[in-house]
Write an enzyme that holds these catalytic residues in place. Structure first.
Site, PDB file in Angstrom:
ATOM      1  N   GLY A  77       0.843  -1.197   0.000  1.00  0.00           N
ATOM      2  CA  GLY A  77       0.000   0.000   0.000  1.00  0.00           C
ATOM      3  C   GLY A  77       0.875   1.243   0.000  1.00  0.00           C
ATOM      4  O   GLY A  77       2.047   1.221  -0.396  1.00  0.00           O
ATOM      5  N   GLY A  78       0.293   2.321   0.512  1.00  0.00           N
ATOM      6  CA  GLY A  78       1.016   3.589   0.542  1.00  0.00           C
ATOM      7  C   GLY A  78       2.296   3.514   1.350  1.00  0.00           C
ATOM      8  O   GLY A  78       3.188   4.354   1.206  1.00  0.00           O
TER       9      GLY A  78
ATOM     10  N   GLY B 152      25.855  11.944 -28.743  1.00  0.00           N
ATOM     11  CA  GLY B 152      25.354  12.624 -27.548  1.00  0.00           C
ATOM     12  C   GLY B 152      25.840  11.947 -26.284  1.00  0.00           C
ATOM     13  O   GLY B 152      26.026  12.602 -25.248  1.00  0.00           O
ATOM     14  N   ALA B 153      26.048  10.646 -26.355  1.00  0.00           N
ATOM     15  CA  ALA B 153      26.486   9.924 -25.163  1.00  0.00           C
ATOM     16  C   ALA B 153      27.871  10.395 -24.724  1.00  0.00           C
ATOM     17  O   ALA B 153      28.198  10.376 -23.537  1.00  0.00           O
ATOM     18  CB  ALA B 153      26.484   8.420 -25.432  1.00  0.00           C
TER      19      ALA B 153
HETATM   20  C1  HXC Z   1      -3.522  -4.287  12.264  1.00  0.00           C
HETATM   21  C2  HXC Z   1      -2.507  -6.195  11.525  1.00  0.00           C
HETATM   22  C3  HXC Z   1      -2.299  -5.606  10.260  1.00  0.00           C
HETATM   23  C4  HXC Z   1      -2.762  -4.270  10.079  1.00  0.00           C
HETATM   24  C5  HXC Z   1      -1.480  -7.582  10.196  1.00  0.00           C
HETATM   25  N1  HXC Z   1      -1.996  -7.412  11.430  1.00  0.00           N
HETATM   26  N2  HXC Z   1      -1.674  -6.482   9.458  1.00  0.00           N
HETATM   27  N3  HXC Z   1      -3.112  -5.529  12.515  1.00  0.00           N
HETATM   28  N4  HXC Z   1      -3.356  -3.644  11.104  1.00  0.00           N
HETATM   29  N5  HXC Z   1      -2.568  -3.646   8.916  1.00  0.00           N
HETATM   30  C6  HXC Z   1      -1.959  -8.377  12.527  1.00  0.00           C
HETATM   31  C7  HXC Z   1      -2.835  -9.571  12.264  1.00  0.00           C
HETATM   32  O1  HXC Z   1      -4.132  -9.310  12.702  1.00  0.00           O
HETATM   33  C8  HXC Z   1      -2.145 -10.643  13.113  1.00  0.00           C
HETATM   34  O2  HXC Z   1      -2.506 -10.419  14.470  1.00  0.00           O
HETATM   35  C9  HXC Z   1      -0.691 -10.261  12.999  1.00  0.00           C
HETATM   36  O3  HXC Z   1      -0.651  -8.892  12.593  1.00  0.00           O
HETATM   37  C10 HXC Z   1       0.042 -11.075  11.959  1.00  0.00           C
HETATM   38  O4  HXC Z   1      -0.725 -11.087  10.774  1.00  0.00           O
HETATM   39  P1  HXC Z   1      -1.007 -12.416   9.961  1.00  0.00           P
HETATM   40  O5  HXC Z   1      -2.042 -12.095   8.983  1.00  0.00           O
HETATM   41  O6  HXC Z   1      -1.268 -13.560  10.922  1.00  0.00           O
HETATM   42  O7  HXC Z   1       0.406 -12.653   9.284  1.00  0.00           O
HETATM   43  P2  HXC Z   1       0.728 -13.197   7.856  1.00  0.00           P
HETATM   44  O8  HXC Z   1      -0.085 -14.396   7.558  1.00  0.00           O
HETATM   45  O9  HXC Z   1       2.212 -13.298   7.787  1.00  0.00           O
HETATM   46  O10 HXC Z   1       0.253 -12.039   6.854  1.00  0.00           O
HETATM   47  C11 HXC Z   1       0.843 -10.796   6.854  1.00  0.00           C
HETATM   48  C12 HXC Z   1       0.037  -9.811   6.001  1.00  0.00           C
HETATM   49  C13 HXC Z   1      -1.422  -9.806   6.430  1.00  0.00           C
HETATM   50  C14 HXC Z   1       0.154 -10.222   4.521  1.00  0.00           C
HETATM   51  C15 HXC Z   1       0.704  -8.440   6.145  1.00  0.00           C
HETATM   52  O11 HXC Z   1      -1.460  -9.644   7.849  1.00  0.00           O
HETATM   53  C16 HXC Z   1      -2.224  -8.728   5.811  1.00  0.00           C
HETATM   54  O12 HXC Z   1      -2.624  -8.819   4.668  1.00  0.00           O
HETATM   55  N6  HXC Z   1      -2.486  -7.667   6.597  1.00  0.00           N
HETATM   56  C17 HXC Z   1      -3.309  -6.588   6.131  1.00  0.00           C
HETATM   57  C18 HXC Z   1      -2.528  -5.737   5.166  1.00  0.00           C
HETATM   58  C19 HXC Z   1      -3.284  -4.505   4.826  1.00  0.00           C
HETATM   59  O13 HXC Z   1      -4.314  -4.554   4.143  1.00  0.00           O
HETATM   60  N7  HXC Z   1      -2.828  -3.381   5.375  1.00  0.00           N
HETATM   61  C20 HXC Z   1      -3.422  -2.106   5.136  1.00  0.00           C
HETATM   62  C21 HXC Z   1      -2.926  -1.659   3.775  1.00  0.00           C
HETATM   63  S1  HXC Z   1      -3.470  -0.057   3.411  1.00  0.00           S
HETATM   64  P3  HXC Z   1      -2.484 -11.609  15.543  1.00  0.00           P
HETATM   65  O14 HXC Z   1      -3.042 -11.013  16.759  1.00  0.00           O
HETATM   66  O15 HXC Z   1      -3.281 -12.704  14.966  1.00  0.00           O
HETATM   67  O16 HXC Z   1      -1.040 -11.983  15.691  1.00  0.00           O
HETATM   68  C22 HXC Z   1      -2.181   0.830   3.878  1.00  0.00           C
HETATM   69  C23 HXC Z   1      -2.342   2.234   3.548  1.00  0.00           C
HETATM   70  C24 HXC Z   1      -1.114   2.990   3.824  1.00  0.00           C
HETATM   71  O17 HXC Z   1      -1.232   0.394   4.409  1.00  0.00           O
HETATM   72  C25 HXC Z   1      -1.293   4.343   3.217  1.00  0.00           C
HETATM   73  C26 HXC Z   1      -0.147   5.239   3.481  1.00  0.00           C
HETATM   74  C27 HXC Z   1      -0.292   6.490   2.722  1.00  0.00           C
END
Ligand code: HXC
Length: 508
Positions: A169-170, A404-405
């Site tokens: 993401g961002g 040019g290079a």
């Molecule tokens: C809160 C999160 C989290 C998040 C993971 N966790 N991502 N908690 N916010 N973004 C937590 C899970 O609930 C889990 O908690 C622990 O972290 C580990 O995650 P798992 O899913 O069990 O791990 P894994 O299977 O290795 O997968 C990792 C992952 C997946 C691929 C990153 O967790 C995932 O897809 N997370 C969501 C990603 C996402 O959509 N993020 C937001 C993107 S938007 P427990 O308690 O079970 O250990 C964004 C915008 C930014 O980032 C903009 C900036 C400008």
């Protein structure tokens, strides 16, 4: 008193366990180190001083008020690498997946502000699920606060990102705005939208690794400068790399004691250029034979191999190297190689690192792909970067410098300080055959061959350029290291300023 100390100890121990043993084991099972273990490898022993160990998030939605882990998913502070100060943050995947809350961002901002104040580099170890979903816009605000600091720090202190887990993401845009990115193979990835979204929107099926893994970003996109095998290798590479960099734009790069004689001669360079202009040779060999102890820290080795960039040292001092590589596409300049070298030249210039350029370039790559993808704009990046650079610039033309290079590759006309050519150099508007086919269009093969020979005799040498003062000296290849060392000594007090401006407008 002892009760207070015991309480402090208890809190410290709790914080250091992050998300708990089960999650630490899961992290290890993936072949990854924890946030703290990574800092142990990166920093000098016992040098880490942590800040904000007790910071917790302030989210009260979705039951978060009952789930507080001190440190809130990122370990921050300062330490040293080979004795030099560095500010660091290391995201802790065991705490809410290393996701970024407002407080987590505040911790990162604090180390960045501190680094900027004292003039020390920032290294970020990224391992995060992105925005803390429970916090919503507070998390987005946190990201933007970090982005703003990335930009303010750019060109003031070096910034290095190690991607050691998810970065999606961002969130990708903070590392993207740092100077260098190292990724770990198989366990790290960077993308703006992941495979699931890609499938929904475009119907493409792609794995995380293919979409944004270390190899993809180190070969195809050039988002990443290096792909390392595992966490340890990446952290040790970061330590080595750090030694080339100055602490800030106010400091010189560190000097390393050097046992390699400054005037070492390399007779083998006298015969490295093959007899035929179409035959390649490995520019790495020229670099190894020129730099201290043959050490060249190459960046982006898997991307645009027709140009080489990286750091080395001469007499113990850091130099930035840009070199055409005749082994790949004959060393031609194209879109990717121009972009690759341009950003590197700008980094060196921002941090007062002299640039040594080795030239063997047959020109810009022709073709509709290149033209339609904007070689004009992208090639101009490299031209612009060299032309605006005020650091010492030494150029060695080993063979071809066509068209040019020739101008682009740190020529005299772009304020090259010392422009050397080997006797094998051919500095001309284009290759002899191409030139003759244009000037003498319609002549038979025999006539073309004769005129080509005549053109070669006249122009395929360094002396026409030297007679105009565009080349300062035609040098023996074996004396290249000696010439460069002497040149760098002479240029160490170089003063050159560009006219005042708010900033320039490089063709982006
Ligand atoms: C809160 C999160 C989290 C998040 C993971 N966790 N991502 N908690 N916010 N973004 C937590 C899970 O609930 C889990 O908690 C622990 O972290 C580990 O995650 P798992 O899913 O069990 O791990 P894994 O299977 O290795 O997968 C990792 C992952 C997946 C691929 C990153 O967790 C995932 O897809 N997370 C969501 C990603 C996402 O959509 N993020 C937001 C993107 S938007 P427990 O308690 O079970 O250990 C964004 C915008 C930014 O980032 C903009 C900036 C400008």
């Amino acid at each position: 008193m002892s009760a207070n100390i015991a309480e402090m100890e208890k809190r410290r121990s709790a914080a250091k366990l992050g998300g708990g043993q089960r999650r630490i084991d899961a992290q290890h099972a993936k072949g990854k180190l924890t946030a703290r273990e990574r800092l142990d490898v990166l920093l000098d022993e016992d040098s880490f001083e942590e800040m904000d160990l007790y910071v917790e998030h302030d989210c009260v939605d979705f039951g978060m008020q009952d789930q507080k882990i001190p440190g809130d998913g990122v370990v921050t502070g300062s330490g040293t690498i080979n004795g030099r100060l560095v500010y660091v943050f290391s995201q802790d995947f065991t705490v809410f997946g290393g996701s970024l809350s407002a407080r987590h961002a505040q911790k990162i901002c604090k180390v960045m502000d501190a680094a900027l104040k004292v003039g020390a580099p920032v290294i970020g170890l990224n391992d995060s699920g992105g925005a803390r979903i429970q916090e919503g816009v507070a998390s987005l605000g946190g990201y933007a606060d970090v982005f703003q600091r990335n930009v303010l720090a750019s060109g003031v202190v070096p910034q290095l990102s190690l991607i050691m887990g998810p970065c999606a993401g961002g969130a990708v845009y903070s590392p993207a705005m740092t100077d260098f990115i190292f990724m770990v193979k198989d366990s790290s990835y960077m993308f703006v939208t992941g495979p699931e979204v890609v499938k929904t929107v475009t119907n493409e099926v792609v794995t995380q690794e293919e979409l944004g893994g270390a190899i993809t970003h180190s070969s195809k996109t050039s988002v990443s400068d290096l792909a390392l095998e595992n966490d340890i290798e990446a952290l040790l590479a970061a330590r080595d790399f750090f030694d080339f960099l100055p602490s800030s734009n106010r400091d010189d790069a560190p000097e390393r004691p050097c046992a390699d004689a400054w005037d070492r001669l390399e007779p083998s360079l006298d015969t490295i250029i093959p007899p035929s202009a179409n035959q390649p040779y490995d520019m790495h060999e020229v670099l190894r034979k020129t730099l201290d102890e043959g050490e060249f820290f190459e960046l982006q080795p898997l991307h645009a191999g027709n140009i080489l960039i990286g750091f080395g040292r001469v007499e113990g001092k850091t130099v930035g190297i840009v070199a055409n590589q005749p082994m790949v596409l004959a060393g031609v300049l194209d879109i990717n190689s121009s972009k690759k070298a341009a950003r590197f030249v700008r980094f060196c210039d921002a941090f007062n690192i002299p640039i040594v350029t080795f030239v063997d370039v047959p020109g810009f790559l022709p073709g509709t792909d290149q033209e339609h993808d904007g070689i004009i704009k992208h090639g101009a990046k490299l031209l612009f970067a060299y032309a605006e650079a005020t650091v010492p610039k030494i150029t060695v033309i080993t063979r071809k410098a066509y068209g040019g290079a020739y101008d682009v590759m740190s020529s005299k006309h772009l304020r090259g300080d010392l422009n050397y050519a080997w006797p094998t150099a051919e500095i001309a508007v284009m290759g002899a055959k191409g030139a003759v086919e244009i000037i003498f269009r319609g002549q038979d093969a025999e006539g073309i061959a004769a005129k080509t020979k005549e053109y070669e005799d006249r122009f395929a040498n360094p002396f026409v350029a030297a007679s105009r003062g565009y080349i300062d000296e035609v040098i023996y290849p074996h004396s290249t290291r000696r010439r460069i060392a002497l040149g760098l000594r002479k240029l160490s007090n170089k003063v050159l300023e560009n006219p005042w401006k708010k900033h320039d407008n490089i063709p982006l």
